[in-house]
Every structure is written in C-alpha cells, then in structure tokens.
Design a protein around this motif. Structure first.
Motif, PDB file in Angstrom:
ATOM      1  N   GLU A 440       2.532 -10.176  -7.230  1.00 43.53           N
ATOM      2  CA  GLU A 440       3.517 -10.028  -6.156  1.00 43.53           C
ATOM      3  C   GLU A 440       2.846 -10.101  -4.796  1.00 43.53           C
ATOM      4  N   SER A 442       3.208  -8.436  -1.836  1.00 43.61           N
ATOM      5  CA  SER A 442       3.781  -7.274  -1.161  1.00 43.61           C
ATOM      6  C   SER A 442       2.681  -6.263  -0.885  1.00 43.61           C
ATOM      7  N   LYS A 443       2.965  -5.330  -0.001  1.00 40.35           N
ATOM      8  CA  LYS A 443       1.965  -4.327   0.351  1.00 40.35           C
ATOM      9  C   LYS A 443       1.699  -3.361  -0.788  1.00 40.35           C
ATOM     10  N   TYR A 449      -2.678  -7.303  -0.462  1.00 35.77           N
ATOM     11  CA  TYR A 449      -2.738  -6.576   0.812  1.00 35.77           C
ATOM     12  C   TYR A 449      -4.117  -6.739   1.468  1.00 35.77           C
TER      13      TYR A 449
END
Length: 579
Positions: A440, A442-443, A449
């Motif tokens: 993914e 995302s953070k 990240y």
C-alpha cells in the motif's frame, strides 16, 4: 560526528573540572549516559551522572547535579542545564549546535554515523543454514533478511564481518532428497512413480531429475540404491544449493562462506573437537536422568558419552555419542563451532528458528568450553511469520508442494518491501505479513513512508536545480543555517543527531530492527516539516533566493543521507521518485 558521545565527553570533563571527583578519583564513570529525555519537552539530552556518582561520593544526587550544571553551562554548546527529579540533569543545546549539524552530516556523507565500536573485531554471522532439500520457505526469508541486515549493521559499526551458511548435508534427510530425485529421474524416463511418505514431492525436483537423466542417461535404471545413492546425493545437493543461492540473490543476500556439514565426517574434525573437550575434563561416560515431567514409557537408563555442559551454564549435561557408538546431532555442531573458533573469530552469532530454543544453552556452553570463555556466542531465535492475503491466511505454494517459498514472497512484493517489513519487528516477536498491506502507498506502510521521504528530498533538489540553483552537497555543506530556528526544523535536526548513537545501540544488541524503527521516526519528522510548509510558506524547502533555499535543502539533504545509509544497512533501495 556523534553529538551524544561529544556531550558525554563534556559531562565527564566537567565532572573533573568541578572537583566533585576529588573524593572518589577511582569512581567508575562507565555507567554515565547521555541520551534523549523521555519527554522532549524536558530538553535535548539528559544525563544520569549525578545518580551514578551519588553512592561513591556519598552525596545527594541533586547536590552533584547542581554543581555539574554550573560547570556545563560555561560551554558554548550548552544553553541550559536543569536538575530534575531525584538528580537527573536535563540539557538544552545552543541553537548553533543544531544549525551546524546538516553541514557536518554533508561533510561526512554516507559515513555519517559509521562507528569504530567494533574496532575491527572479527564476527561470524551464521544464518539461514536451511537443509539443502528444497527451496527456502518464508521463515528462511526472515532469517536471511535479519542475518544480512545484522551483518551490514555490524560492518557499519566497525566490525569485520563474515556471512556464513552452514550446509546441513551430513544427515539422513539428504538421502531422502536423493531418493526423491531418483523418482523424478525415473519419471523423466517415462516411468510412473509414487512418492512415499517422507519423500519430497514438490515440482522443484522435476528439472533436477531431468538434469540427472541428461548427465547419466539410463545408467541408474533398474539399479539398487547402493549403486546410485552416493552420486545422486551429491548431484541433488549441488542442485539444491544452486537453487538456494539463486533465491538468496533474488532477495539481495550474498554469503561470504559456505561450510559443509559433510566435511566434518571422516576427516577427524569431530574427533578433534571432542578430544579438546576431553582434555579439559568435560567428557565422561554416564547416564542421564529421565526427561522432566512424565517419564516416557519406553525410557530406560543407558550409559552414553556426555559433555559436561553444566559447567558452562547449561541445565543438564548433553550426550555427544550414542550407546551404539554413533555421534549425536550435537557432536558435529560442536565440531563446526570449534572450526569457527579456530578460524580466529572474536564473536559468533547464530540465527536459528524458534524451534531451536532448546539448543541455545548447550551451544553456548560448547563455545564457552572450546574457547575458554574468550569467544562469546549470541544466538538469535526467529519467531514465525504469519502470511495473509486479502485478510485471509495464505499458506500454499504449488511449486514447493507444502509451503510458501522465499521466491514466492520476492516475486509477489519485491525484495525491498520484503526486507523492510521483515525488519519491522524484533527477531523474537511473531510477524504478520499481509501481501496487500505491505504494498500500500500510505503512511501506515513503513517502507513506503520511508522511501517517500527520501524521494521527496530528491524532488525538491531537482526542483531547485531546475531553477538554476547550486544544490550540490559541496555547496549545501557551506550553507548558512543561522536562520534555522523554527521548532519543526530543530526537531528534525535533533532526530538526525540520534543516528550515530542509534547505530551503536543497535550494534551492541545485534538488533537491526532498531534501524527500521528509527528510519520510520525520521521519515515522520521530515513529512511533518514538509506538511507544515503547506500552511507556513517560510518552512518550504525551495524559497525565492538561492541562499535561503540552500539552507533549507541542506537540512532535507542531511535527512536523506541518513535515510540512505539506514536503508543500505537494511538492504533496501532508497527511491529517488515514487510512481
């Protein structure tokens, strides 16, 4: 440059200058630490010096702390020193210290944080060491990643590291492999075969059987195994090791040395190791007590040859030769580690699966006895990896027949994702690996990240360069950062400063997962500063003039230098742009 080490040296010097050590000149100063405070609001660093010295000096900790504080604040690097609680000393560093940090990082480049902690000591890191009977499974993947990252960490910390694979080719399981390959050999000749219980039915042996046919033709057809077993055993082992090497390479792991268990047999090496223990009075004939708990019905006392491992920290003595005169599994392992000691290693590290927990004390006892306590052995146990896909357990690999292979994982998510996620937990903690979540963007996904933080820095450098600004490391290292006063910028600088200290802590504990955790924290600070720039234009990295932009980007670039160094230890690629 190691700010925490530098300030600790200042604390020691200030203690001497203050005269507080006059009453205890031989006081042990080793336990004195300088570290980040638990609450960042209390300051930049904290020292326990007063607490450590209270007993030998027979003084109240607060009195010592107040005397120490008065001397410390005379140094230009210390903005304030405040006594807290029973005697801890909280320190705030002058802004100039943080403003000078990016230049120091850029001057050192990729070597920032590199330590001399290891002093060139020779370390052997043995990991994976899977039986050469088939492709490696996901548990081996975790072992390979942890071992490789640990070796890179120790190298970064100043050790001379050897990555080693112990080929378990001396046991009966390799005979089973040979028989399984022979069945595939018969199959390659058009015969129908049946895989009995205990043989290896995976498709990975199909090309091995075909290769055997290409090599020997029909020489082994209709022949008893006394005719072909030894040759097929060697052929199959070589084929499996080629497969294992290829899988490791796909994961980015390359071993420095492969050691064959088979080389211990018939060469006198096992006998030499046992004789060494015997000469130390640690081998005897005896009878072991029955297993603790419920005694097995078929248990009977038997005299065996035993290693007096209890003299080196084990719970019970261990058999090294069975009553029929054959070696136990422990005997060749003793000989193997004796070979490591003889090769001159100063430290040994073994990475085992969790099912080897009962082996830890006996192996440590053997190394202690063989080296006269001079060579430490650290054994890291790896807990299981639980695989998921779409939130459901993911178990089967058709290629292997019974399990998810290392290559399955690499093919599905790539080596970078696999490596980073396998290092997000300590080795002795179970790990959940969801094939969907780990990719993914995302953070919540730590590898994305961290890589995104590095890519963001690269993007602002490209943008500034496109505008005609000089943003080379050489120019950034000379930038004037006296205007770096915002708390968000200083917070990022403080996190960068922790890197050299973190490297040494991780290396001392042989804990590469700490690197992954730190990188996630560092990336979070970079993203936080970036996001604040959306509302506060003065915090944006690219400004209207070159000098201000260079100062802003120097801090960002220093962050990227640390991220890149940390990812290199983990064996993960630092991304320059995200797609």
């Amino acid at each position: 440059m190691n700010l925490f080490s530098d300030i600790r040296s200042l604390v020691i010097a200030s203690l001497q200058d203050s005269g507080v050590l006059n009453d205890a000149p031989d006081a042990n100063l080793d336990p004195i630490t300088v570290e980040p405070p638990r609450d960042a609001a209390h300051g930049d660093m904290a020292t326990n010096a007063a607490m450590v010295l209270a007993k030998p000096l027979r003084q109240k900790p607060r009195d010592i702390a107040e005397t120490l504080a008065a001397v410390l604040v005379k140094d230009d690097r210390i903005a304030s020193a405040e006594v807290a609680g029973p005697g801890f000393l909280n320190l705030r560093l002058a802004a100039g210290v943080w403003q000078g940090l990016p230049s120091a990082v850029l001057a050192q480049g990729k070597d920032f944080g590199r330590s001399s902690l290891g002093q060139g000591k020779k370390v052997n890191v043995e990991f994976v060491s899977a039986n050469p009977t088939g492709p490696m499974h996901v548990g081996h993947a975790r072992g390979a990643i942890v071992g490789d990252a640990m070796a890179s960490l120790l190298d970064f910390a100043g050790f001379d590291v050897t990555r080693e694979y112990y080929i378990n080719d001396g046991g009966a399981q390799v005979d089973v492999l040979a028989r399984s390959v022979y069945l595939r050999y018969l199959e390659a000749h058009g015969q129908e075969v049946e895989f009995a219980d205990g043989t290896y039915p995976g498709d990975y042996l199909v090309p091995v059987g075909e290769a055997l046919k290409a090599k020997v033709g029909d020489d082994y057809l209709d022949k008893g195994e006394q005719y072909w077993l030894a040759d097929v055993r060697e052929f199959a082992t070589d084929a499996m090791m080629d497969l294992i090497r290829a899988d490791l390479k796909a994961l980015g792991v390359e071993m420095d040395h492969f050691f064959s268990e088979k080389s211990l047999y018939g060469t006198g090496k096992i006998e030499a190791a046992i004789q060494t223990l015997d000469e130390k009075g640690l081998i005897y004939r005896g009878v072991l007590e029955p297993p603790k708990g419920k005694k097995p019905e078929d248990w009977e006392p038997r005299e065996q040859t035993l290693f007096k491992s209890t003299e080196h920290g084990d719970d019970v003595d261990r058999p090294i030769m069975k009553s029929d005169g054959s070696w136990t599994y422990f005997a060749p392992d003793i000989a193997y580690h004796y070979d490591k000691v003889a090769r001159g290693f100063d430290l040994l590290i073994d990475i085992f699966g969790a099912d080897h927990g009962g082996y830890v004390k006996r192996m440590k006892a053997a190394v202690s006895a063989l080296s006269d306590g001079k060579v430490p052995l650290d054994i890291k146990l790896l807990q299981l990896v639980k695989l998921y896909k779409n939130g459901e357990p993911f178990k089967m690999s058709k290629r292997a027949g019974t399990f998810v292979t290392l290559r399955d994982v690499v093919d599905m998510v790539g080596p970078d994702v696999a490596r980073f996620h396998m290092l997000t937990r300590k080795n002795d903690a179970a790990l959940d690996f969801d094939f969907d979540k780990v990719v993914e963007q995302s953070k919540e996904n730590p590898v994305f990240y961290v890589q995104y933080a590095h890519a963001r820095v690269c993007s602002v450098i490209r943008k500034a360069a496109d505008e005609g600004m000089d943003v080379s490391d050489a120019s950034l290292a000379k930038a004037d950062l006296s205007g770096m006063t915002h708390d968000a910028e200083l917070t990022l600088a403080r996190k960068i400063a922790e890197w050299p200290r973190l490297v040494e802590i991780a290396a001392k504990g042989n804990e590469p997962h700490r690197i992954a955790t730190f990188l996630s924290e560092l990336a979070a600070e970079l993203h936080a500063l970036w996001n604040r720039g959306n509302d506060e234009p003065e915090l944006r990295f690219v400004q209207g003039d070159e000098a201000t932009t260079q100062a802003k980007i120097a801090l960002a670039r220093a962050t990227a230098v640390v991220i890149s160094a940390g990812l290199a230890i983990l064996g993960v690629t630092p991304m320059e742009e995200m797609r």
